[in-house]
Motif scaffolding. Structure first.
Motif, short mmCIF file in Angstrom:
data_model
loop_
_atom_site.label_atom_id
_atom_site.label_comp_id
_atom_site.label_asym_id
_atom_site.label_seq_id
_atom_site.Cartn_x
_atom_site.Cartn_y
_atom_site.Cartn_z
N VAL A 41 35.31 50.76 42.23
CA VAL A 41 35.90 50.06 43.37
C VAL A 41 37.26 50.71 43.60
N LEU A 42 37.29 51.65 44.52
CA LEU A 42 38.53 52.38 44.79
C LEU A 42 39.49 51.50 45.57
N HIS A 43 40.79 51.73 45.34
CA HIS A 43 41.77 50.94 46.06
C HIS A 43 43.01 51.77 46.35
N ALA A 44 43.50 51.64 47.57
CA ALA A 44 44.74 52.30 47.95
C ALA A 44 45.39 51.47 49.04
N THR A 45 46.72 51.50 49.08
CA THR A 45 47.46 50.81 50.14
C THR A 45 48.35 51.81 50.85
N ASP A 46 48.18 51.91 52.15
CA ASP A 46 49.06 52.75 52.94
C ASP A 46 49.19 52.15 54.34
N ASN A 47 50.34 52.38 54.94
CA ASN A 47 50.63 51.79 56.26
C ASN A 47 50.38 50.29 56.27
N ALA A 83 25.38 48.65 45.26
CA ALA A 83 25.08 47.34 44.67
C ALA A 83 26.23 46.98 43.74
N ILE A 84 26.59 45.70 43.73
CA ILE A 84 27.80 45.26 43.02
C ILE A 84 27.47 44.70 41.64
N THR A 85 28.14 45.22 40.63
CA THR A 85 28.05 44.65 39.29
C THR A 85 29.05 43.50 39.17
N PRO A 86 28.91 42.66 38.16
CA PRO A 86 29.89 41.58 37.97
C PRO A 86 31.33 42.08 37.83
N ASP A 87 31.53 43.17 37.12
CA ASP A 87 32.90 43.68 36.98
C ASP A 87 33.47 44.15 38.31
N GLN A 88 32.63 44.79 39.12
CA GLN A 88 33.08 45.20 40.46
C GLN A 88 33.43 43.98 41.30
N ARG A 89 32.58 42.97 41.23
CA ARG A 89 32.84 41.74 41.98
C ARG A 89 34.19 41.14 41.61
N GLU A 90 34.47 41.08 40.31
CA GLU A 90 35.75 40.50 39.88
C GLU A 90 36.93 41.34 40.36
N ARG A 91 36.77 42.65 40.39
CA ARG A 91 37.86 43.50 40.87
C ARG A 91 38.09 43.28 42.37
N ILE A 92 37.02 43.16 43.14
CA ILE A 92 37.17 42.91 44.58
C ILE A 92 37.88 41.58 44.82
N ILE A 93 37.46 40.55 44.10
CA ILE A 93 38.10 39.23 44.24
C ILE A 93 39.58 39.33 43.92
N GLY A 114 28.61 46.58 32.72
CA GLY A 114 29.92 45.93 32.82
C GLY A 114 29.99 44.77 31.86
N SER A 115 31.17 44.40 31.43
CA SER A 115 31.35 43.39 30.39
C SER A 115 30.85 42.03 30.79
#
Length: 290
Positions: free
Chosen positions: A16-22, A37-47, A81-82
């Motif tokens: 789950v890549l993340h960047a903030t600009d502008n 497709a989203i794993t539980p760890d990905q879901r938690e990171r998005i939240i 994922g854990s």
């Protein structure tokens, strides 16, 4: 965004890549080999990223997209994922995963409530406007993730699938809540009963998508929309989002009271004062999100 570079490794930060600009928080699902497709760890990171965006005054808009041919094809507990093992033991069924042996009544409902529903709620409750830039297939929970966003842009090649019926499942991730409010109960039932793939053009015609753009222009358009929102009156947009989202679940008296209260709150912000001053002074407003 669709053209974002891959990050080596299997850490959740690389998936789950993340960047903030502008002043725009960009969240990119990055499992193209699994159509995101989203794993539980990905879901938690998005939240967590959505929660962080709400609280960060430096973030004034959010874009959610994916890499490759898929925007998101739902929950994938098999992706590891854990958190995955625990959800399998709980009989995790979000997005169509098989029911685990030895589950007891309440396990599946708990998994849905703490998993798919929390993810969709995080989008609906985010205090910044969220744009879905749907670059490919959005199926099951992935479709609901897009529909929960405040604005939906879709590439011409994108498609939306209420895949649950194909697996003998009831829709989850808020689908039976979101779709009737967006397109009415009859259309919602048609999509959910048959599970047919909906093209981007048909999704736009039904009102599920704000705009369809050529694949090569999706990133540019999403950036333009997000940066425009990021220069707007951030708190006014947050209050407007809350009013609109709540309006379909309340009566006129409550809606009018909420509107008046929101206006009262908003008039305490610097952006509201700037908006009024710029009108009086006949100049363009310069909103700072405060």
């Amino acid at each position: 965004m669709p053209g974002s570079p891959r990050v080596s490794g299997n850490s959740v930060e690389s998936l789950v890549l993340h960047a903030t600009d502008n002043q725009v928080s960009r969240i990119t699902l990055n499992r193209p080999e699994a159509l995101n497709a989203i794993t539980p760890d990905q879901r938690e990171r998005i939240i967590q990223l959505l929660t962080d965006a709400s609280a960060d005054p430096a973030v004034r808009a959010v874009v959610l997209t994916g890499t490759g041919r898929g925007f998101c094809t739902g929950a994938d507990l098999r992706g590891g994922g854990s958190a995955a093992a625990g959800e399998r033991r709980a009989g995790g069924q979000a997005g169509g995963d098989r029911v685990a042996a030895g589950q007891v009544p309440g396990d599946v409902a708990r998994t849905i409530r703490l998993g798919a529903q929390r993810l969709v709620a995080a989008v609906l409750d985010c205090e910044k406007p969220v744009i879905a830039a749907v670059n490919g297939t959005a199926a099951g929970l992935g479709a609901h993730l897009a529909f929960a966003c405040d604005l939906v842009l879709a590439a011409e090649s994108a498609k939306f699938i209420e895949v649950f019926v194909r697996r003998g499942l009831v829709p989850d991730g808020g689908g039976a809540y979101l779709l009737p409010r967006l397109i009415g109960p009859q259309r919602a039932k048609e999509l959910m009963f048959f599970g047919d793939a909906l093209t981007a053009a048909d999704a736009e015609r039904l009102g599920l998508v704000n705009r369809v753009v050529p694949d090569g222009e999706l990133d540019k358009t999403a950036r333009s929309w997000a940066e425009r929102l990021a220069t707007g009156p951030t708190r006014a947009l947050a209050l407007t989002k809350q009013l609109v989202n709540a309006s379909l679940d309340t009566d006129r008296t409550a809606a009018f009271a909420a509107e008046a209260a929101a206006q009262e709150i908003n008039m305490t912000t610097a952006d509201a004062r700037e908006g009024v001053a710029s009108f009086v002074e006949r100049r363009s407003a310069e909103y700072r999100g405060r």
